[in-house]
Design an enzyme around this catalytic site. Structure first.
Site, PDB file in Angstrom:
ATOM      1  N   TYR A  95     -13.976   3.483  -0.563  1.00  0.00           N
ATOM      2  CA  TYR A  95     -12.734   4.072  -0.047  1.00  0.00           C
ATOM      3  C   TYR A  95     -12.396   3.450   1.302  1.00  0.00           C
ATOM      4  O   TYR A  95     -11.269   2.997   1.533  1.00  0.00           O
ATOM      5  CB  TYR A  95     -12.876   5.586   0.103  1.00  0.00           C
ATOM      6  CG  TYR A  95     -11.697   6.233   0.792  1.00  0.00           C
ATOM      7  CD1 TYR A  95     -11.709   6.465   2.168  1.00  0.00           C
ATOM      8  CD2 TYR A  95     -10.572   6.601   0.068  1.00  0.00           C
ATOM      9  CE1 TYR A  95     -10.612   7.035   2.810  1.00  0.00           C
ATOM     10  CE2 TYR A  95      -9.481   7.183   0.694  1.00  0.00           C
ATOM     11  CZ  TYR A  95      -9.516   7.394   2.074  1.00  0.00           C
ATOM     12  OH  TYR A  95      -8.424   7.957   2.710  1.00  0.00           O
ATOM     13  N   SER A 113      -5.658   4.631   7.008  1.00  0.00           N
ATOM     14  CA  SER A 113      -6.605   5.697   7.403  1.00  0.00           C
ATOM     15  C   SER A 113      -7.407   5.223   8.607  1.00  0.00           C
ATOM     16  O   SER A 113      -7.644   4.028   8.772  1.00  0.00           O
ATOM     17  CB  SER A 113      -7.579   5.993   6.255  1.00  0.00           C
ATOM     18  OG  SER A 113      -8.691   6.735   6.716  1.00  0.00           O
ATOM     19  N   LYS A 120      -9.113   1.092   2.469  1.00  0.00           N
ATOM     20  CA  LYS A 120      -8.186   1.435   3.544  1.00  0.00           C
ATOM     21  C   LYS A 120      -8.140   0.329   4.605  1.00  0.00           C
ATOM     22  O   LYS A 120      -7.100   0.059   5.187  1.00  0.00           O
ATOM     23  CB  LYS A 120      -8.579   2.788   4.151  1.00  0.00           C
ATOM     24  CG  LYS A 120      -8.282   3.948   3.237  1.00  0.00           C
ATOM     25  CD  LYS A 120      -6.787   4.012   2.926  1.00  0.00           C
ATOM     26  CE  LYS A 120      -6.424   5.118   1.976  1.00  0.00           C
ATOM     27  NZ  LYS A 120      -4.961   5.234   1.788  1.00  0.00           N
ATOM     28  N   ASN A 141      -5.569   2.443  -4.105  1.00  0.00           N
ATOM     29  CA  ASN A 141      -5.420   2.445  -2.652  1.00  0.00           C
ATOM     30  C   ASN A 141      -4.945   1.097  -2.106  1.00  0.00           C
ATOM     31  O   ASN A 141      -4.170   1.047  -1.158  1.00  0.00           O
ATOM     32  CB  ASN A 141      -6.746   2.807  -1.985  1.00  0.00           C
ATOM     33  CG  ASN A 141      -7.200   4.214  -2.338  1.00  0.00           C
ATOM     34  OD1 ASN A 141      -6.604   4.868  -3.201  1.00  0.00           O
ATOM     35  ND2 ASN A 141      -8.262   4.678  -1.704  1.00  0.00           N
TER      36      ASN A 141
HETATM   37  N1  LIG Z   1      -6.507  13.839   4.017  1.00  0.00           N
HETATM   38  C1  LIG Z   1      -7.040  12.988   4.890  1.00  0.00           C
HETATM   39  O1  LIG Z   1      -7.943  13.332   5.692  1.00  0.00           O
HETATM   40  C2  LIG Z   1      -6.556  11.554   4.951  1.00  0.00           C
HETATM   41  C3  LIG Z   1      -6.897  10.800   6.078  1.00  0.00           C
HETATM   42  C4  LIG Z   1      -6.445   9.469   6.146  1.00  0.00           C
HETATM   43  C5  LIG Z   1      -5.678   8.932   5.122  1.00  0.00           C
HETATM   44  N2  LIG Z   1      -5.382   9.697   4.055  1.00  0.00           N
HETATM   45  C6  LIG Z   1      -4.556   9.081   3.020  1.00  0.00           C
HETATM   46  O2  LIG Z   1      -3.336   9.800   2.924  1.00  0.00           O
HETATM   47  C7  LIG Z   1      -2.796   9.679   1.605  1.00  0.00           C
HETATM   48  C8  LIG Z   1      -2.520  11.066   1.056  1.00  0.00           C
HETATM   49  O3  LIG Z   1      -3.757  11.725   0.965  1.00  0.00           O
HETATM   50  P1  LIG Z   1      -3.878  13.330   0.903  1.00  0.00           P
HETATM   51  O4  LIG Z   1      -5.003  13.731   1.775  1.00  0.00           O
HETATM   52  O5  LIG Z   1      -2.534  13.926   1.077  1.00  0.00           O
HETATM   53  O6  LIG Z   1      -4.410  13.535  -0.588  1.00  0.00           O
HETATM   54  P2  LIG Z   1      -3.694  14.072  -1.899  1.00  0.00           P
HETATM   55  O7  LIG Z   1      -4.702  13.898  -2.994  1.00  0.00           O
HETATM   56  O8  LIG Z   1      -3.086  15.389  -1.654  1.00  0.00           O
HETATM   57  O9  LIG Z   1      -2.484  13.031  -2.107  1.00  0.00           O
HETATM   58  C9  LIG Z   1      -2.697  11.818  -2.750  1.00  0.00           C
HETATM   59  C10 LIG Z   1      -1.326  11.353  -3.233  1.00  0.00           C
HETATM   60  O10 LIG Z   1      -1.469  10.085  -3.875  1.00  0.00           O
HETATM   61  C11 LIG Z   1      -0.885  10.194  -5.167  1.00  0.00           C
HETATM   62  N3  LIG Z   1      -1.521   9.275  -6.120  1.00  0.00           N
HETATM   63  C12 LIG Z   1      -2.833   9.195  -6.436  1.00  0.00           C
HETATM   64  N4  LIG Z   1      -3.020   8.255  -7.368  1.00  0.00           N
HETATM   65  C13 LIG Z   1      -1.788   7.737  -7.661  1.00  0.00           C
HETATM   66  C14 LIG Z   1      -1.312   6.740  -8.535  1.00  0.00           C
HETATM   67  N5  LIG Z   1      -2.126   6.077  -9.356  1.00  0.00           N
HETATM   68  N6  LIG Z   1       0.020   6.469  -8.546  1.00  0.00           N
HETATM   69  C15 LIG Z   1       0.871   7.142  -7.733  1.00  0.00           C
HETATM   70  N7  LIG Z   1       0.487   8.100  -6.876  1.00  0.00           N
HETATM   71  C16 LIG Z   1      -0.840   8.385  -6.854  1.00  0.00           C
HETATM   72  C17 LIG Z   1      -1.104  11.641  -5.560  1.00  0.00           C
HETATM   73  O11 LIG Z   1      -0.256  11.991  -6.634  1.00  0.00           O
HETATM   74  C18 LIG Z   1      -0.748  12.325  -4.254  1.00  0.00           C
HETATM   75  O12 LIG Z   1       0.639  12.428  -4.081  1.00  0.00           O
HETATM   76  C19 LIG Z   1      -3.857   8.907   0.804  1.00  0.00           C
HETATM   77  O13 LIG Z   1      -3.507   7.534   0.782  1.00  0.00           O
HETATM   78  C20 LIG Z   1      -5.136   9.099   1.640  1.00  0.00           C
HETATM   79  O14 LIG Z   1      -6.047   8.031   1.454  1.00  0.00           O
HETATM   80  C21 LIG Z   1      -5.772  11.000   3.924  1.00  0.00           C
HETATM   81  C1  LIG Z   2     -13.164  14.598   4.888  1.00  0.00           C
HETATM   82  C2  LIG Z   2     -13.039  13.123   4.580  1.00  0.00           C
HETATM   83  C3  LIG Z   2     -11.624  12.610   4.624  1.00  0.00           C
HETATM   84  C4  LIG Z   2     -11.564  11.154   4.244  1.00  0.00           C
HETATM   85  C5  LIG Z   2     -10.146  10.667   4.199  1.00  0.00           C
HETATM   86  C6  LIG Z   2      -9.924   9.775   5.371  1.00  0.00           C
HETATM   87  O1  LIG Z   2      -9.067   8.729   4.993  1.00  0.00           O
END
Ligand SMILES: NC(=O)c1ccc[n+]([C@@H]2O[C@H](COP(=O)([O-])OP(=O)(O)OC[C@H]3O[C@@H](n4cnc5c(N)ncnc54)[C@H](O)[C@@H]3O)[C@@H](O)[C@H]2O)c1
Ligand SMILES: CCCCCCO
Length: 254
Positions: free
Chosen positions: A151, A138, A155, A107
């Site tokens: 986590y 995030s 972020k 991250n």
């Molecule tokens: N889903 C949420 O509520 C949320 C909220 C805020 C931020 N985020 C952030 O958004 C981004 C995408 O999350 P998501 O919810 O789509 O989850 P997800 O698990 O679907 O996607 C994660 C992505 O990161 C890639 N990844 C993981 N480890 C890796 C590595 N070592 N090298 C290259 N790529 C790698 C995965 O292949 C995937 O494409 C993340 O950074 C997550 O922290 C998600």
């Molecule tokens: C449901 C919790 C989601 C946490 C990812 C926010 O970056």
């Protein structure tokens, strides 16, 4: 930044948020969308190509935890082919507070190293053209989900790093802004481990509250790209896009 005719590198462009965002980007007609991701998904790449045949979509397997040297080698391959790259999106992330070192490595360090690697191609002090970086941080970087402190801190770290990149833009020619989604329904959030098992039901409890879809997040992500505001802190929550004003409490005066 108008996406049309631009060259974009999207690290983690095949994830939950990533793939819907890749779809929305492709609809806007960039010249090239280069997706780097750890997961290989030829069907997803084919779908993007079919969505807009005028866009050249390419994929390279990439793990953000590799060395800067290895990342630089991959970027050289891409720059040799494209000649110019306008936007780098760093989106890799994991959510599992059992995996402390890996969470920080993916991250935070992964984003820092990918950014460091592209600077050798973009830094105006080396004759580079400059560029734009969008880092997916995030809302937990602002206010932690304290049951996943590792986590959330990762972020906060990449959010802070992005703010510094933006302040350094006059020196480097590279601008940056952060993309801070709220809870978005993807596989990442279905179930995950809290730190020291302080709350085994953390995902279940969070998902009892309103969330947003990946499509809502993706559509607002594209609006942020088009706004292209250096130093912007974009909150993408509950289907809305809001530029956050950050309160200054101290200044280094340099
Ligand atoms: N889903 C949420 O509520 C949320 C909220 C805020 C931020 N985020 C952030 O958004 C981004 C995408 O999350 P998501 O919810 O789509 O989850 P997800 O698990 O679907 O996607 C994660 C992505 O990161 C890639 N990844 C993981 N480890 C890796 C590595 N070592 N090298 C290259 N790529 C790698 C995965 O292949 C995937 O494409 C993340 O950074 C997550 O922290 C998600
Ligand atoms: C449901 C919790 C989601 C946490 C990812 C926010 O970056």
């Amino acid at each position: 930044m108008a996406i049309a005719n631009k060259n974009i590198i999207f690290v983690a462009g095949l994830g939950g948020i990533g793939f819907d965002t890749s779809r929305e980007i492709v609809k806007s007609g960039p010249k090239n969308l280069v997706i780097l991701d750890r997961i290989e998904n030829p069907a997803a790449i084919a779908e993007l190509k079919a969505l807009n045949p005028k866009v050249t979509v390419t994929f390279y397997p990439y793990d953000v935890t590799v060395s800067v040297a290895e990342t630089t080698k991959l970027l050289k391959t891409i720059f040799d082919k494209l000649k110019t790259v306008d936007l780098l999106i760093n989106g890799a992330g994991i959510l599992d507070d059992y995996q402390i070192e890996r969470t920080i490595a993916v991250n935070f360090t992964g984003t820092v190293n990918t950014t460091t690697a592209i600077m050798s191609f973009w830094d105006k002090r080396k004759g580079g053209p400059g560029g734009v970086i969008a880092n997916i941080c995030s809302v937990t970087g602002f206010n932690a989900i304290y049951q996943v402190p590792v986590y959330s801190a990762s972020k906060a770290a990449v959010y802070s790093f992005t703010n510094s990149l933006a302040r350094l833009a006059p020196i480097t020619g590279v601008t940056a802004y952060s993309i801070n989604p709220g809870i978005t329904k993807t596989t990442l959030v279905h179930k995950f481990n809290s730190w020291q098992d302080v709350e085994p039901r953390v995902a279940e409890l969070l998902l009892e509250h309103p969330t947003q879809t990946t499509l809502q997040c993706a559509q607002n992500f594209v609006k942020a790209i088009e706004a292209n505001q250096n130093g912007a802190i974009w909150k993408l929550d509950l289907g809305t896009l809001e530029a956050i004003e950050w309160t200054k409490h101290w200044d280094s005066h340099i």
